[in-house]
Design a protein around this motif. Structure first.
Motif, PDB file in Angstrom:
ATOM      1  N   ARG A 170     -28.826  25.323   9.029  1.00  0.00           N
ATOM      2  CA  ARG A 170     -29.370  24.302   9.888  1.00  0.00           C
ATOM      3  C   ARG A 170     -29.509  22.822   9.481  1.00  0.00           C
ATOM      4  O   ARG A 170     -29.354  22.035  10.115  1.00  0.00           O
ATOM      5  N   LEU A 171     -29.384  22.721   8.008  1.00  0.00           N
ATOM      6  CA  LEU A 171     -29.064  21.478   7.604  1.00  0.00           C
ATOM      7  C   LEU A 171     -27.634  20.816   7.790  1.00  0.00           C
ATOM      8  O   LEU A 171     -27.579  19.908   8.329  1.00  0.00           O
ATOM      9  N   TRP A 172     -26.723  21.883   7.993  1.00  0.00           N
ATOM     10  CA  TRP A 172     -25.542  21.383   8.219  1.00  0.00           C
ATOM     11  C   TRP A 172     -25.156  21.007   9.725  1.00  0.00           C
ATOM     12  O   TRP A 172     -24.537  20.146  10.222  1.00  0.00           O
ATOM     13  N   VAL A 173     -26.178  21.753  10.442  1.00  0.00           N
ATOM     14  CA  VAL A 173     -26.129  21.425  11.896  1.00  0.00           C
ATOM     15  C   VAL A 173     -26.601  20.028  12.107  1.00  0.00           C
ATOM     16  O   VAL A 173     -26.351  19.250  12.978  1.00  0.00           O
ATOM     17  N   GLU A 174     -27.754  19.658  11.444  1.00  0.00           N
ATOM     18  CA  GLU A 174     -28.198  18.279  11.555  1.00  0.00           C
ATOM     19  C   GLU A 174     -27.272  17.298  10.877  1.00  0.00           C
ATOM     20  O   GLU A 174     -27.094  16.162  11.655  1.00  0.00           O
ATOM     21  N   VAL A 175     -26.444  17.481  10.015  1.00  0.00           N
ATOM     22  CA  VAL A 175     -25.451  16.819   9.456  1.00  0.00           C
ATOM     23  C   VAL A 175     -24.411  16.388  10.431  1.00  0.00           C
ATOM     24  O   VAL A 175     -23.742  15.195  10.906  1.00  0.00           O
ATOM     25  N   ALA A 176     -23.996  17.573  11.055  1.00  0.00           N
ATOM     26  CA  ALA A 176     -22.911  17.399  12.401  1.00  0.00           C
ATOM     27  C   ALA A 176     -23.507  16.382  13.601  1.00  0.00           C
ATOM     28  O   ALA A 176     -22.622  15.650  14.097  1.00  0.00           O
ATOM     29  N   ARG A 177     -24.736  16.602  14.005  1.00  0.00           N
ATOM     30  CA  ARG A 177     -25.366  15.907  14.744  1.00  0.00           C
ATOM     31  C   ARG A 177     -25.238  14.365  14.216  1.00  0.00           C
ATOM     32  O   ARG A 177     -25.051  13.210  15.187  1.00  0.00           O
ATOM     33  N   GLY A 178     -25.417  14.210  13.284  1.00  0.00           N
ATOM     34  CA  GLY A 178     -25.499  12.565  12.712  1.00  0.00           C
ATOM     35  C   GLY A 178     -24.181  12.131  12.767  1.00  0.00           C
ATOM     36  O   GLY A 178     -23.971  10.981  13.379  1.00  0.00           O
ATOM     37  N   HIS A 179     -23.064  12.929  12.354  1.00  0.00           N
ATOM     38  CA  HIS A 179     -21.705  12.512  12.654  1.00  0.00           C
ATOM     39  C   HIS A 179     -21.384  12.374  14.092  1.00  0.00           C
ATOM     40  O   HIS A 179     -20.717  11.293  14.400  1.00  0.00           O
ATOM     41  N   LEU A 180     -21.767  13.144  14.922  1.00  0.00           N
ATOM     42  CA  LEU A 180     -21.783  12.819  16.309  1.00  0.00           C
ATOM     43  C   LEU A 180     -22.168  11.515  16.688  1.00  0.00           C
ATOM     44  O   LEU A 180     -21.421  10.934  17.575  1.00  0.00           O
ATOM     45  N   GLN A 181     -23.523  11.410  16.211  1.00  0.00           N
ATOM     46  CA  GLN A 181     -23.994  10.234  16.586  1.00  0.00           C
ATOM     47  C   GLN A 181     -23.066   8.951  16.338  1.00  0.00           C
ATOM     48  O   GLN A 181     -23.497   7.823  17.097  1.00  0.00           O
ATOM     49  N   ARG A 182     -22.336   9.037  15.286  1.00  0.00           N
ATOM     50  CA  ARG A 182     -21.695   8.010  14.862  1.00  0.00           C
ATOM     51  C   ARG A 182     -20.135   7.935  15.579  1.00  0.00           C
ATOM     52  O   ARG A 182     -19.267   7.280  15.226  1.00  0.00           O
ATOM     53  N   GLY A 183     -20.158   9.217  16.210  1.00  0.00           N
ATOM     54  CA  GLY A 183     -18.694   9.226  17.079  1.00  0.00           C
ATOM     55  C   GLY A 183     -17.579   9.828  16.119  1.00  0.00           C
ATOM     56  O   GLY A 183     -16.462   9.968  16.378  1.00  0.00           O
ATOM     57  N   ASP A 184     -18.018  10.324  14.925  1.00  0.00           N
ATOM     58  CA  ASP A 184     -17.037  11.025  13.979  1.00  0.00           C
ATOM     59  C   ASP A 184     -16.901  12.487  14.432  1.00  0.00           C
ATOM     60  O   ASP A 184     -17.650  13.464  13.496  1.00  0.00           O
ATOM     61  N   ARG A 185     -16.039  12.868  15.267  1.00  0.00           N
ATOM     62  CA  ARG A 185     -16.091  14.371  15.426  1.00  0.00           C
ATOM     63  C   ARG A 185     -15.398  15.190  14.481  1.00  0.00           C
ATOM     64  O   ARG A 185     -15.547  16.470  14.445  1.00  0.00           O
ATOM     65  N   THR A 186     -14.558  14.507  13.679  1.00  0.00           N
ATOM     66  CA  THR A 186     -13.479  15.242  12.927  1.00  0.00           C
ATOM     67  C   THR A 186     -14.513  15.485  11.565  1.00  0.00           C
ATOM     68  O   THR A 186     -14.741  16.894  11.341  1.00  0.00           O
ATOM     69  N   ALA A 187     -15.538  14.816  11.317  1.00  0.00           N
ATOM     70  CA  ALA A 187     -16.512  15.227   9.947  1.00  0.00           C
ATOM     71  C   ALA A 187     -17.395  16.051  10.653  1.00  0.00           C
ATOM     72  O   ALA A 187     -17.876  17.217  10.050  1.00  0.00           O
ATOM     73  N   ALA A 188     -17.841  16.003  12.151  1.00  0.00           N
ATOM     74  CA  ALA A 188     -18.965  16.857  12.793  1.00  0.00           C
ATOM     75  C   ALA A 188     -18.186  18.497  12.688  1.00  0.00           C
ATOM     76  O   ALA A 188     -18.946  19.256  12.562  1.00  0.00           O
ATOM     77  N   LEU A 189     -16.799  18.490  12.989  1.00  0.00           N
ATOM     78  CA  LEU A 189     -16.422  19.724  12.926  1.00  0.00           C
ATOM     79  C   LEU A 189     -16.252  20.416  11.839  1.00  0.00           C
ATOM     80  O   LEU A 189     -16.427  21.660  11.562  1.00  0.00           O
ATOM     81  N   HIS A 190     -16.057  19.775  10.681  1.00  0.00           N
ATOM     82  CA  HIS A 190     -15.890  20.120   9.533  1.00  0.00           C
ATOM     83  C   HIS A 190     -17.325  20.595   9.000  1.00  0.00           C
ATOM     84  O   HIS A 190     -17.279  21.877   8.487  1.00  0.00           O
ATOM     85  N   VAL A 191     -18.378  20.027   9.164  1.00  0.00           N
ATOM     86  CA  VAL A 191     -19.600  20.539   8.512  1.00  0.00           C
ATOM     87  C   VAL A 191     -20.211  21.701   9.627  1.00  0.00           C
ATOM     88  O   VAL A 191     -20.879  22.517   9.293  1.00  0.00           O
TER      89      VAL A 191
END
Length: 410
Positions: free
Chosen positions: A339-360
């Motif tokens: 769930r921590l990595w899901v939260e980090v992915a949400r943060g990356h999506l908020q910034r528009g960084d989908r590459t990082a979001a996909l990785h986490v």
């Protein structure tokens, strides 16, 4: 029905509802809410962040494509599923909970200490298994029946001990069936956990059951009621903390973190960080390696919640910076790490960084596949990536969506 592009989500819901001749009360009832809640959504006074509630509204309005409500027309159609998420263990758990025997049994009741040991062991399995819902769900029906039978057959201190164990079992049932149980079962389970703890008259058990009830209230969009329940539980247990066992302080800290998330999701930044700070102080008063057995409250979970609070407040830069300083391996709960990595992915999506979001998100799925598959926020992230990932990442995004089960359901 064609709707103007400039309409907000709330305005779209109102127009669709009125076009179908539905009263506000009727549509709200389909979502298990009151008309005042829907009025605030339609007027824009309240933001609708819950993906599950969006799906309920869409189903109630007979809309097959969620984008008709959200106005997000980029990418593939966001189909509205006809039913809820399903899990193969649900029929057996439903039978154990809802077909509770009212008669006694001729067999000897399970010793309360043995029952508590089984409950504790199953909680550990919940936090350590990659397929926690499946493995825990297979054990719960027998645990529920044995716990109920022990409470009916025993008396005195043995009955009180059995009640505490039964409360723990029902709390775990709530965790293991979250997002897959029908609403009526979720409420029954939460209420039984709280009732059993109150019958036992054990403050720490009452506080833990209140933490569980708060989860149900918050996830069904009753944030004020959730905050009231956990605040009252904190007030109940606070006078006992000076001379109490460590796990009493652990559940007190977990209540503070619960309140932090609840207020963060409501945009109450000052309150969110104030509650988080209280949880942080509790963690500092406990041994560095302390972990509460069911809520996993401890130093690592406080740090994880700091990321979650920042994400829910849409402070994505802060959330990602905080996550960079965390060693996730110090958290013994596989479920919580996922769930921590899901939260980090949400943060990356908020910034528009989908590459990082996909990785986490790939990391989250590897750590806890069923946590990702059955958590709405994780499914929402996976669905966004499936629709909007950069061209070079589309194959990986599609593989993730297929593994999570959203490519045919969003």
């Amino acid at each position: 029905m064609d709707l103007p592009d400039d309409l907000s989500t709330g305005e779209r819901i109102r127009v669709l509802r009125e076009s179908r001749g539905m009263s506000r009360a009727t549509l709200a009832q389909l979502c298990a809410r009151g008309p005042d809640w829907l009025k605030k959504i339609e007027s824009g006074e309240r933001e609708l962040r819950s993906h599950s509630l969006l799906l309920r509204l869409a189903a109630g309005l007979q809309v097959s494509d969620l984008s008709v409500i959200t106005g997000e027309t980029d990418g593939p159609a966001q189909s509205v599923p006809l039913g809820r998420l399903n899990h193969p263990t649900m029929p057996q758990i439903w039978a154990a909970v809802m077909n509770r025997s009212l008669a006694g049994t001729s067999t000897a009741p399970t010793d309360p200490a043995v029952l508590q040991g089984r409950a504790d062991q199953t909680w550990r399995l919940w936090h350590t298994s990659e397929h926690n819902r499946t493995e825990v769900g297979a054990l719960l029906p027998a645990l529920i029946r044995d716990g109920e039978a022990a409470v009916r057959a025993l008396d005195g201190n043995e009955r009180r001990a059995a009640l505490v164990a039964l409360s723990d079992i029902y709390r775990l049932t709530g965790q293991a069936t979250a997002y897959v149980a029908p609403a009526e079962l979720a409420w029954v389970v939460a209420d039984r956990a709280l009732s059993a703890s109150q019958d036992a008259d054990e403050p720490a058990a009452i506080a833990a059951a209140a933490w569980n009830m708060g989860n149900i209230l918050r996830e069904t969009s009753y944030p004020e009621e959730a905050l009231r329940v956990v605040s009252e539980a904190a007030d109940l247990i606070r006078p006992h903390l000076d001379n109490a066992p460590e796990h009493w302080r652990g559940i007190y800290g977990a209540l503070q973190l619960h309140a932090a998330i609840t207020t963060a999701r409501e945009g109450r930044e000052g309150d969110a960080w104030r509650y988080w700070g209280k949880g942080d102080q509790v963690a500092k008063s406990l041994p560095a390696a302390y972990v509460h057995p069911s809520t996993v409250f401890g130093r690592a979970n406080v740090d994880f919640h700091e990321v979650s609070v920042a994400t829910d407040l849409r402070k994505s830069q802060k959330a990602i910076g905080l996550a960079d300083d965390i060693d996730p391996d110090v958290m013994p709960s596989r479920e919580r790490r996922a769930r921590l990595w899901v939260e980090v992915a949400r943060g990356h999506l908020q910034r528009g960084d989908r590459t990082a979001a996909l990785h986490v998100m790939q990391m989250a799925h590897k750590i806890g596949a069923e946590t990702v598959i059955y958590t709405p926020s994780a499914r929402t992230v996976a669905a966004d990536l499936w629709r909007n990932a950069p061209r070079a990442m589309r194959k990986e995004a599609s593989q993730l969506a297929e593994a999570v089960g959203v490519s045919a359901a969003v």
